[in-house]
Design an enzyme around this catalytic site. Structure first.
Site, short mmCIF file in Angstrom:
data_model
loop_
_atom_site.label_atom_id
_atom_site.label_comp_id
_atom_site.label_asym_id
_atom_site.label_seq_id
_atom_site.Cartn_x
_atom_site.Cartn_y
_atom_site.Cartn_z
N HIS A 9 -13.60 0.33 -0.74
CA HIS A 9 -13.30 1.76 -0.81
C HIS A 9 -11.97 2.07 -1.50
CE1 HIS A 9 -10.31 2.47 2.56
NE2 HIS A 9 -10.65 1.22 2.77
N THR A 54 -27.71 -10.83 8.20
CA THR A 54 -28.38 -10.42 6.97
C THR A 54 -27.44 -9.59 6.11
OG1 THR A 54 -30.51 -10.41 8.11
CG2 THR A 54 -30.37 -9.20 6.03
N GLN A 59 -5.14 -3.34 -2.55
CA GLN A 59 -4.57 -2.23 -3.31
C GLN A 59 -4.48 -2.50 -4.81
OE1 GLN A 59 -4.03 0.77 -2.66
NE2 GLN A 59 -4.07 0.86 -0.44
N ASN A 84 0.80 -1.22 0.00
CA ASN A 84 0.00 0.00 0.00
C ASN A 84 0.84 1.27 0.00
OD1 ASN A 84 0.26 -1.46 2.65
ND2 ASN A 84 -0.21 0.58 3.45
N CYS A 90 5.37 11.65 12.80
CA CYS A 90 6.13 12.76 13.37
C CYS A 90 5.76 12.93 14.83
CB CYS A 90 5.84 14.07 12.61
SG CYS A 90 6.35 14.02 10.87
#
Length: 371
Positions: free
Chosen positions: A201, A237, A179, A151, A320
């Site tokens: 997504h 379901t 990916q 990824n 960071c």
């Protein structure tokens, strides 16, 4: 200022055609797909069509597609399902050190239950060596799981070769294709895989939907027990609304061209011309997703560069903390030095990325570097 989105590996916008396919289910088609009456039958037909669309994309049988809530659930079902079903036969898993947390964390969980996991390393391009996989196999091995594409760097793994090794030793082989699906051709027979993860997504479908391909004959212990939905592998379901969205997205993926690859090449060549030795490519130069460009701006901090370009959405993979930079685990495993790795930015392009956007981003990066 008009925004530029270059973080398609993180998530994609829902395709308009997907929205159109899903819309009727928000008002009509409200029946339970398991019901035998007039309200249930058309919903069952929509679910069947969606399963067929997903199966067609990876060239498998419809009954080999198990709908899940996303890639993470699919990965968990693959790993835990195989282990819980086969602990009497063995307890050894082989995976890589650069897997997504949706593989790494289930492996660590299974280790707490007594599983043994071998984490193989990668070369400087982020690729696993098939021979290392074979050398790691023991009499207790029950599963191999290696991601199809990383990824962060986009590097493609030699899945076909690893699949042949798994088959030779009679082992179940899983790959996380979250990916890669829709960006490169994915055919389960050609890849020699027994299970394959899909994340909606990443594919211009909604969040909250995914699927696990499970080759016919592979037995899994379900994560969710209840009624016999999804071939008995996932009770509950079915979410027909989102399944229809995933199905349509998979149908569209079949028609997607790889024009984005030329745009990615153009992006990289512009960066090389502008920054010369001050920019470095992370990942394999050719065996890489056509939309992914992970580059390091040497001596810089990637997040600080992005902070100076607020209209741009991209990601770093490094963390960071109070002025210090913690290198991405993937880049660490590849042997990237801290000086180089701390300047890494992942640019991931999508269907609607334009040359004008790329030029604007490169010009902004040049201006930021010059201060």
């Amino acid at each position: 200022m008009e925004k530029v989105y270059l973080d398609f590996n993180a998530s994609t916008p829902i395709a308009p055609e997907v929205v159109e396919a899903m819309t009727p289910l928000l008002m009509d088609y409200y029946g339970n797909p398991s019901a035998l009456h007039w309200a249930g039958k058309p919903v069952k037909e929509l679910l069947h069509k969606a399963r067929s669309q997903v199966a067609k994309l990876i060239d498998c049988k419809e009954n080999e597609i198990i709908f899940t809530s996303g890639g993470s659930e699919a990965n968990n079902l693959a790993l835990k399902g195989i282990c819980f079903h086969n602990f009497d036969k063995g307890n050894h898993i082989i995976t890589s050190r650069i897997e997504h947390p949706a593989i790494m964390n289930p492996c660590r969980f299974l280790e707490r239950l007594g599983a043994k996991v071998t984490y193989v390393g990668v070369d400087e391009y982020g690729r696993v060596a098939p021979e290392e996989i074979e050398n790691a196999i023991t009499k207790e091995t029950i599963l191999i799981s290696i991601m199809h594409a990383n990824n962060e760097t986009g590097t493609l793994q030699p899945i076909k070769e690893i699949g042949k090794i798994a088959s030779k030793h009679g082992l179940t082989f899983h790959t996380d294709a979250s990916q890669s699906l829709g960006k490169v051709e994915v055919n389960v027979a050609d890849l020699n895989v027994d299970m394959l993860t899909i994340a909606g997504h990443k594919l211009y479908a909604p969040k909250g939907i995914g699927a696990l391909y499970v080759r016919e004959g592979i037995k899994l212990e379900p994560l969710i027990h209840g009624a016999s939905h999804e071939n008995g592998m996932r009770a509950g379901t079915e979410n027909t609304l989102l399944a229809v969205g995933l199905g349509k997205a998979c149908e569209l993926a079949n028609k997607t061209t790889l024009g984005v690859q030329e745009l990615t090449h153009y992006f990289w060549h512009r960066l090389e011309n502008e920054f010369a030795e001050r920019v470095q490519l992370n990942g394999h130069p050719t065996e890489r997703l056509p939309n992914t460009l992970n580059v390091s701006f040497v001596g810089k901090v990637g997040q600080e560069l992005l902070d100076e370009i607020p209209y741009l959405a991209a990601s770093t993979g490094s963390a960071c903390h109070a002025g210090s930079v913690e290198l991405s685990p993937v880049l660490k495993e590849m042997g990237v030095t801290e000086k180089v790795g701390m300047g890494a930015i992942r640019f991931s392009l999508g269907r609607h990325t334009t040359k004008e956007e790329i030029d604007r981003v490169v010009d902004s990066l040049v201006a930021v570097e010059k201060g």
